[in-house]
Design a protein around this motif. Sequence first.
Motif, PDB file in Angstrom:
ATOM      1  N   PRO A  45       3.918  55.353 -29.544  1.00 30.19           N
ATOM      2  CA  PRO A  45       4.496  54.001 -29.499  1.00 30.19           C
ATOM      3  C   PRO A  45       4.564  53.311 -30.864  1.00 30.19           C
ATOM      4  N   PHE A  46       3.620  53.626 -31.768  1.00 32.13           N
ATOM      5  CA  PHE A  46       3.645  52.903 -33.053  1.00 32.13           C
ATOM      6  C   PHE A  46       4.894  53.245 -33.873  1.00 32.13           C
ATOM      7  N   ILE A  47       5.470  54.405 -33.617  1.00 31.02           N
ATOM      8  CA  ILE A  47       6.691  54.772 -34.359  1.00 31.02           C
ATOM      9  C   ILE A  47       7.872  53.953 -33.817  1.00 31.02           C
ATOM     10  N   GLY A  48       7.943  53.852 -32.494  1.00 26.00           N
ATOM     11  CA  GLY A  48       8.988  53.017 -31.885  1.00 26.00           C
ATOM     12  C   GLY A  48       8.862  51.560 -32.322  1.00 26.00           C
ATOM     13  N   LYS A  49       7.617  51.112 -32.453  1.00 24.96           N
ATOM     14  CA  LYS A  49       7.400  49.712 -32.852  1.00 24.96           C
ATOM     15  C   LYS A  49       7.866  49.490 -34.298  1.00 24.96           C
ATOM     16  N   ALA A  50       7.540  50.432 -35.179  1.00 26.05           N
ATOM     17  CA  ALA A  50       7.989  50.309 -36.577  1.00 26.05           C
ATOM     18  C   ALA A  50       9.509  50.276 -36.634  1.00 26.05           C
ATOM     19  N   PHE A  51      10.125  51.061 -35.757  1.00 29.10           N
ATOM     20  CA  PHE A  51      11.592  51.108 -35.688  1.00 29.10           C
ATOM     21  C   PHE A  51      12.143  49.742 -35.257  1.00 29.10           C
ATOM     22  N   SER A  52      11.621  49.199 -34.140  1.00 26.42           N
ATOM     23  CA  SER A  52      12.182  47.931 -33.644  1.00 26.42           C
ATOM     24  C   SER A  52      11.814  46.758 -34.547  1.00 26.42           C
ATOM     25  N   ASP A  53      10.642  46.823 -35.174  1.00 26.05           N
ATOM     26  CA  ASP A  53      10.290  45.771 -36.140  1.00 26.05           C
ATOM     27  C   ASP A  53      11.306  45.741 -37.289  1.00 26.05           C
ATOM     28  N   VAL A  55      14.409  46.634 -37.156  1.00 21.04           N
ATOM     29  CA  VAL A  55      15.695  46.090 -36.686  1.00 21.04           C
ATOM     30  C   VAL A  55      15.629  44.568 -36.680  1.00 21.04           C
ATOM     31  N   SER A  56      14.509  44.029 -36.214  1.00 15.15           N
ATOM     32  CA  SER A  56      14.459  42.577 -35.994  1.00 15.15           C
ATOM     33  C   SER A  56      13.880  41.797 -37.178  1.00 15.15           C
ATOM     34  N   SER A  57      13.499  42.509 -38.246  1.00 18.56           N
ATOM     35  CA  SER A  57      12.980  41.772 -39.409  1.00 18.56           C
ATOM     36  C   SER A  57      14.126  40.976 -40.048  1.00 18.56           C
ATOM     37  N   LEU A  62      19.368  46.496 -40.715  1.00 16.35           N
ATOM     38  CA  LEU A  62      20.747  46.968 -40.513  1.00 16.35           C
ATOM     39  C   LEU A  62      21.751  46.192 -41.366  1.00 16.35           C
ATOM     40  N   ALA A  63      21.253  45.255 -42.190  1.00 13.63           N
ATOM     41  CA  ALA A  63      22.164  44.316 -42.858  1.00 13.63           C
ATOM     42  C   ALA A  63      22.751  44.835 -44.173  1.00 13.63           C
ATOM     43  N   GLN A 293      14.174  54.812 -41.910  1.00 11.93           N
ATOM     44  CA  GLN A 293      13.262  54.960 -43.063  1.00 11.93           C
ATOM     45  C   GLN A 293      11.934  54.257 -42.788  1.00 11.93           C
ATOM     46  N   SER A 294      12.004  53.032 -42.236  1.00  8.79           N
ATOM     47  CA  SER A 294      10.765  52.285 -41.959  1.00  8.79           C
ATOM     48  C   SER A 294       9.901  53.025 -40.946  1.00  8.79           C
ATOM     49  N   ALA A 295      10.541  53.498 -39.865  1.00 10.49           N
ATOM     50  CA  ALA A 295       9.780  54.219 -38.838  1.00 10.49           C
ATOM     51  C   ALA A 295       9.226  55.530 -39.400  1.00 10.49           C
TER      52      ALA A 295
END
Length: 408
Positions: A45-53, A55-57, A62-63, A293-295
């Motif tokens: 789960p921590f990899i998925g969290k790093a991924f979604s964090d 996206v929403s940072s 994605l910008a 990259q973050s994940a």
Amino acid sequence: MNPLLGRLQPYPFERLRQLFAGVQPPASRRAISLGIGEPKHPTPPFIGKAFSDAVSSVPSGLAAYPATAGEPALRAALCAWLKRRYALELDPATQVLPVNGSREALFALAQTVVDPGPTPARNGPDAGPLVICPNPFYQIYEGAALLSGAHPYFVAADPARNFAQDWDSVPETVWSRTQLLYVCSPGNPTGAVMPLAEWEKLFRLSDRYGFVIASDECYSEIYFREDPPLGGLEAAAALGRTGYKNLIALTSLSKRSNVPGMRSGFVAGDATLIRQFLLYRTYHGSAMSPVVQSASIAAWADEDHVVANRALYQEKFARVTPMLAEVMDVALPDAGFYLWAHVGGSDTTFARELFALYNVTVLPGSFLARDVGGHNPGAHRIRMALVAESAECEEAAQRIVQFVRSRN
Ligand SMILES: Cc1ncc(COP(=O)(O)O)c(C=O)c1O
């Protein structure tokens, strides 16, 4: 149209679909597939969290367009992992590069390295560049060779020597035309790890003939022996080749961290090759998403989940291998997540009948290898990917045991 596309072979799973066409397995038995080598353990789960964090940072990952070379933080994380895993010091600025999974990199590397010259592959196999592949092998090597304008040259794995390739069988006329050689260690499908003496031999040949070695190491973190598999860069360093001349190792998160859908890996090695590879990739447009990259940074920095993942495989293989060894010639591999078993008769008949009677899918070994001189080193063998959870793999093994006993 590019005529070289016509030389590509159907993928093993396409051939499997054709083999099973019209076969109706018993509905009373639920389907179990040991066919595809896709990790099925859950993504931490921590990899998925790093991924979604990411996206929403703000600003979102994605910008902006990413750089093909990757963020310095990712390159530093890759070098830190290489240091922990192999005790190697690589320069994050020049000796590593993120890739979108090792598959695309294995392919793209051939397009970067091979000089098709005046007699490209379309003129026939007797002239032009060669790319050496193990046999059996991961089919991307062959497609990469063909589309780069080279011909593949296959070197068979020898079951009597833990599936080592017989490099001494390759004639001088082949070495002198070789531009690229793929090593797969730990091997798919054999699970064999290439020892230091073989690396030494290959480095000597590479020095003499100038070819590049691409070391596919995507199974390096799933192993069954005490010592972790020897890496290509590690072997080079042990032999004093600290510049990694003509050597590129490819490593992946897909199997290590159960994220095949994330498409994340990296290449490392010879800085001269990495520079040219970066140039190729800039035009090809294969930068890694900043979110991935973050994940990836989070995944490479953590080993606990890798240890736990490996333990799951070790436990599963310890249960399933002895069950199957009662009815077929199979042994615990060095590494990887496949059993590469000898089944005696036709591997395709075995796979089709097993599917028809027991609803279990295995891959015929001959689909993973090529006929050379009338011999297919995958014939009479099957590949079983033990990727599903242990209970399902054990049930598959029970059905296979029943099936083999019913045939005898
Ligand atoms: C030998 C081998 N190399 C490379 C890959 C590609 O892995 P990925 O692109 O997910 O890193 C696979 C995938 O199954 C494989 O079996």
